[in-house]
Write an enzyme that holds these catalytic residues in place. Structure first.
Site, PDB file in Angstrom:
ATOM      1  N   CYS A  61      -8.858   2.911  16.594  1.00 57.95           N
ATOM      2  CA  CYS A  61      -9.050   1.855  15.590  1.00 57.95           C
ATOM      3  C   CYS A  61     -10.307   2.118  14.762  1.00 57.95           C
ATOM      4  CB  CYS A  61      -9.140   0.497  16.290  1.00 57.95           C
ATOM      5  SG  CYS A  61      -9.313  -0.875  15.136  1.00 57.95           S
ATOM      6  N   CYS A  65     -15.931  -2.847  16.748  1.00 57.57           N
ATOM      7  CA  CYS A  65     -16.178  -3.969  17.666  1.00 57.57           C
ATOM      8  C   CYS A  65     -16.832  -3.434  18.954  1.00 57.57           C
ATOM      9  CB  CYS A  65     -14.877  -4.693  17.980  1.00 57.57           C
ATOM     10  SG  CYS A  65     -13.935  -5.093  16.487  1.00 57.57           S
ATOM     11  N   CYS A  68     -14.985  -3.016  22.428  1.00 57.50           N
ATOM     12  CA  CYS A  68     -13.577  -2.616  22.493  1.00 57.50           C
ATOM     13  C   CYS A  68     -13.355  -1.161  22.899  1.00 57.50           C
ATOM     14  CB  CYS A  68     -12.897  -2.871  21.150  1.00 57.50           C
ATOM     15  SG  CYS A  68     -11.110  -2.612  21.251  1.00 57.50           S
ATOM     16  N   CYS A 105       3.274 -10.787  24.356  1.00 59.18           N
ATOM     17  CA  CYS A 105       2.254 -10.605  23.324  1.00 59.18           C
ATOM     18  C   CYS A 105       2.038  -9.112  23.077  1.00 59.18           C
ATOM     19  CB  CYS A 105       0.932 -11.207  23.775  1.00 59.18           C
ATOM     20  SG  CYS A 105       1.075 -12.894  24.335  1.00 59.18           S
ATOM     21  N   CYS A 137       4.509 -13.148  20.377  1.00 53.60           N
ATOM     22  CA  CYS A 137       3.145 -13.187  19.839  1.00 53.60           C
ATOM     23  C   CYS A 137       2.758 -11.765  19.478  1.00 53.60           C
ATOM     24  CB  CYS A 137       2.192 -13.735  20.898  1.00 53.60           C
ATOM     25  SG  CYS A 137       0.468 -13.737  20.363  1.00 53.60           S
ATOM     26  N   CYS A 197      -3.055 -18.385  17.810  1.00 50.74           N
ATOM     27  CA  CYS A 197      -3.726 -18.194  19.093  1.00 50.74           C
ATOM     28  C   CYS A 197      -5.092 -17.636  18.750  1.00 50.74           C
ATOM     29  CB  CYS A 197      -2.915 -17.207  19.941  1.00 50.74           C
ATOM     30  SG  CYS A 197      -3.779 -16.629  21.411  1.00 50.74           S
ATOM     31  N   ARG A 269      -6.443 -20.615  27.508  1.00 55.09           N
ATOM     32  CA  ARG A 269      -6.053 -19.497  28.382  1.00 55.09           C
ATOM     33  C   ARG A 269      -7.269 -18.821  29.012  1.00 55.09           C
ATOM     34  NH1 ARG A 269      -3.276 -16.244  25.071  1.00 55.09           N
ATOM     35  NH2 ARG A 269      -1.526 -17.666  25.318  1.00 55.09           N
TER      36      ARG A 269
HETATM   37  N1  SAM Z   1      -7.077  -5.233  16.482  1.00 56.35           N
HETATM   38  C1  SAM Z   1      -6.704  -6.576  16.596  1.00 56.35           C
HETATM   39  C2  SAM Z   1      -7.885  -7.513  16.508  1.00 56.35           C
HETATM   40  O1  SAM Z   1      -9.008  -7.102  16.692  1.00 56.35           O
HETATM   41  O2  SAM Z   1      -7.638  -8.699  16.265  1.00 56.35           O
HETATM   42  C3  SAM Z   1      -5.907  -6.884  17.848  1.00 56.35           C
HETATM   43  C4  SAM Z   1      -6.295  -6.240  19.164  1.00 56.35           C
HETATM   44  S1  SAM Z   1      -7.881  -6.693  19.841  1.00 56.35           S
HETATM   45  C5  SAM Z   1      -7.966  -5.606  21.240  1.00 56.35           C
HETATM   46  C6  SAM Z   1      -7.581  -8.330  20.483  1.00 56.35           C
HETATM   47  C7  SAM Z   1      -8.692  -9.055  21.186  1.00 56.35           C
HETATM   48  O3  SAM Z   1      -8.923  -8.514  22.475  1.00 56.35           O
HETATM   49  C8  SAM Z   1     -10.074  -9.036  20.558  1.00 56.35           C
HETATM   50  O4  SAM Z   1     -10.197  -9.938  19.503  1.00 56.35           O
HETATM   51  C9  SAM Z   1     -10.946  -9.464  21.730  1.00 56.35           C
HETATM   52  O5  SAM Z   1     -11.055 -10.872  21.776  1.00 56.35           O
HETATM   53  C10 SAM Z   1     -10.158  -8.977  22.955  1.00 56.35           C
HETATM   54  N2  SAM Z   1     -10.857  -7.887  23.644  1.00 56.35           N
HETATM   55  C11 SAM Z   1     -10.876  -6.590  23.272  1.00 56.35           C
HETATM   56  N3  SAM Z   1     -11.607  -5.857  24.123  1.00 56.35           N
HETATM   57  C12 SAM Z   1     -12.078  -6.701  25.067  1.00 56.35           C
HETATM   58  C13 SAM Z   1     -12.916  -6.529  26.217  1.00 56.35           C
HETATM   59  N4  SAM Z   1     -13.413  -5.353  26.552  1.00 56.35           N
HETATM   60  N5  SAM Z   1     -13.190  -7.613  26.967  1.00 56.35           N
HETATM   61  C14 SAM Z   1     -12.673  -8.827  26.629  1.00 56.35           C
HETATM   62  N6  SAM Z   1     -11.904  -9.049  25.550  1.00 56.35           N
HETATM   63  C15 SAM Z   1     -11.601  -8.003  24.772  1.00 56.35           C
HETATM   64 FE1  SF4 Z   2      -9.927  -2.531  16.579  1.00 53.07          FE
HETATM   65 FE2  SF4 Z   2     -10.589  -3.264  19.044  1.00 53.07          FE
HETATM   66 FE3  SF4 Z   2     -11.835  -4.365  16.964  1.00 53.07          FE
HETATM   67 FE4  SF4 Z   2      -9.220  -4.973  17.441  1.00 53.07          FE
HETATM   68  S1  SF4 Z   2     -10.990  -5.460  18.751  1.00 53.07           S
HETATM   69  S2  SF4 Z   2     -10.182  -4.467  15.470  1.00 53.07           S
HETATM   70  S3  SF4 Z   2      -8.537  -2.996  18.278  1.00 53.07           S
HETATM   71  S4  SF4 Z   2     -11.901  -2.188  17.571  1.00 53.07           S
END
Ligand code: SAM
Ligand code: SF4
Ligand code: DTB
Length: 326
Positions: A61, A65, A68, A105, A137, A197, A269
């Site tokens: 990606c 973030c 992530c 989801c 979802c 959500c 949740r």
């Molecule tokens: N890329 C899209 C986004 O960012 O909305 C969808 C996928 S992203 C992985 C979805 C959510 O997963 C993030 O907004 C975050 O809240 C959660 N998430 C991702 N990595 C995480 C982690 N290491 N621990 C807890 N929550 C996490």
């Molecule tokens: Fe990309 Fe992860 Fe950020 Fe979603 S949370 S936008 S998958 S880097």
């Protein structure tokens, strides 16, 4: 009671950040007691909504973030994979249904949805999952109103897009998009009639005030999000937050109780991070109004509690899946 200040009509202003901060600072068991009362007024306290996740497009990606595993900015060992085939996704959804999920989801590690063959394939996935008799979802990143409409037309029930942390802490965690970008996508989803959500992550090194800001923003969405995922950071080696110390379990309980009091009708949740929680801490979260979980062995790239131990925990607590009749 704090609840008196929470207007039943969601169009009324949400409690201010300061009020939410004071709520989060209340004696823990008083908060839990009030949240449990609110919960019982609006929901069956024995019912737990069960969702299952699948990563349909993993890794690579463009966003940074800090938490992530799937960001191309961090070396986490999660390798980029192409979008899964429709058949593979439908097979996983079928299994999820057999294992007791009511909602499926599908998550993609995308910055935003791009029109084209991949999006068309996601529309097919949504259509297919819906036909299996599951709620649908997806979480695909940024979304336009037109794309939201097309998803709705394919049978999508929920769009997941989290605000993740308080506005003042957001730039500490993500630099490639803004908090306002996130709000815009939520509006696009709502404009197409999709259920939303939307929640956040605890334990990103944020002060309690930022947690109050996040809860204030969520409770300011009008109507409230239909589902509010409360994730605890799953620390992923290779990410900037890999060594973030875990939050005390009572902070998770406080956030759950506050979410329940502030958004009485939403599903709250208890999401990522359950694998690191004791049964006792989870039980207090359910008492404080959490009424939804992810089931299944995996979240997106990290483990969830074992299905057998989840089934045992629900049985011990006298809880059951929401969609199964008592
Ligand atoms: N890329 C899209 C986004 O960012 O909305 C969808 C996928 S992203 C992985 C979805 C959510 O997963 C993030 O907004 C975050 O809240 C959660 N998430 C991702 N990595 C995480 C982690 N290491 N621990 C807890 N929550 C996490
Ligand atoms: Fe990309 Fe992860 Fe950020 Fe979603 S949370 S936008 S998958 S880097
Ligand atoms: C949400 O709030 N939590 C889920 C879902 N929405 C997409 C994701 C949790 C991801 C946990 C880290 C991982 O497995 O990569």
């Amino acid at each position: 009671m704090f609840e008196d200040k929470v207007k039943q009509r969601e169009s009324a202003p949400a409690p201010s950040v300061e009020e939410v901060e004071r709520l989060l600072e209340r004696p823990l068991l008083e908060m839990v007691f009030e949240a449990a009362q609110v919960h019982r007024r609006h929901h069956d306290p024995r019912a737990i909504q069960c969702s299952q996740l699948l990563s349909i497009k993993t890794g690579g990606c463009s966003e940074d973030c800090g938490y992530c595993a799937q960001s191309a900015h961090h070396e986490t060992g999660v390798l980029p994979e192409p979008l899964l085939d429709v058949e593979e996704v439908l097979a996983a959804a079928k299994k999820a249904k057999e294992n007791g999920a009511a909602r499926f989801c599908m998550g993609a590690a995308w910055r935003k949805v791009r029109d084209g063959k991949d999006f068309d394939r996601v529309l097919e996935m949504v259509e297919g999952v819906k036909k299996l008799g599951l709620e649908t979802c997806v979480t695909l990143g940024r979304l336009s109103r037109d794309q939201a409409k097309r998803l709705q037309g394919a049978g999508l029930d929920f769009y997941n897009h989290n605000l993740d942390t308080g506005r003042s802490h957001y730039e500490e965690i993500v630099s490639t998009h803004t908090f306002d970008d996130r709000l815009e996508t939520l509006q696009a989803a709502r404009s197409a009639g999709l259920h939303v959500c939307c929640g956040g992550i605890l334990g990103l090194g944020e002060p309690r005030r930022a947690r109050a800001e996040l809860l204030h923003e969520l409770a300011s969405l009008d109507p409230h999000p239909d589902s509010v995922p409360i994730n605890s950071l799953v620390p992923v080696p290779g990410t900037p937050l890999a060594n973030e110390p875990p939050l005390d379990w009572t902070e998770v309980v406080r956030a759950v109780a506050a979410a329940r009091i502030l958004m009485p009708r939403s599903h709250v949740r208890l999401s990522a991070g359950r694998a690191g929680m004791t049964e006792e801490a989870q039980a207090i979260c359910f008492l404080a109004g959490a009424n939804s979980i992810f089931i299944g062995e995996e979240l997106l790239t990290t483990p969830n509690p074992e299905p057998q131990s989840d089934a045992l925990l629900l049985a011990k607590l006298g809880l059951r899946a929401e969609h199964e009749k008592p």
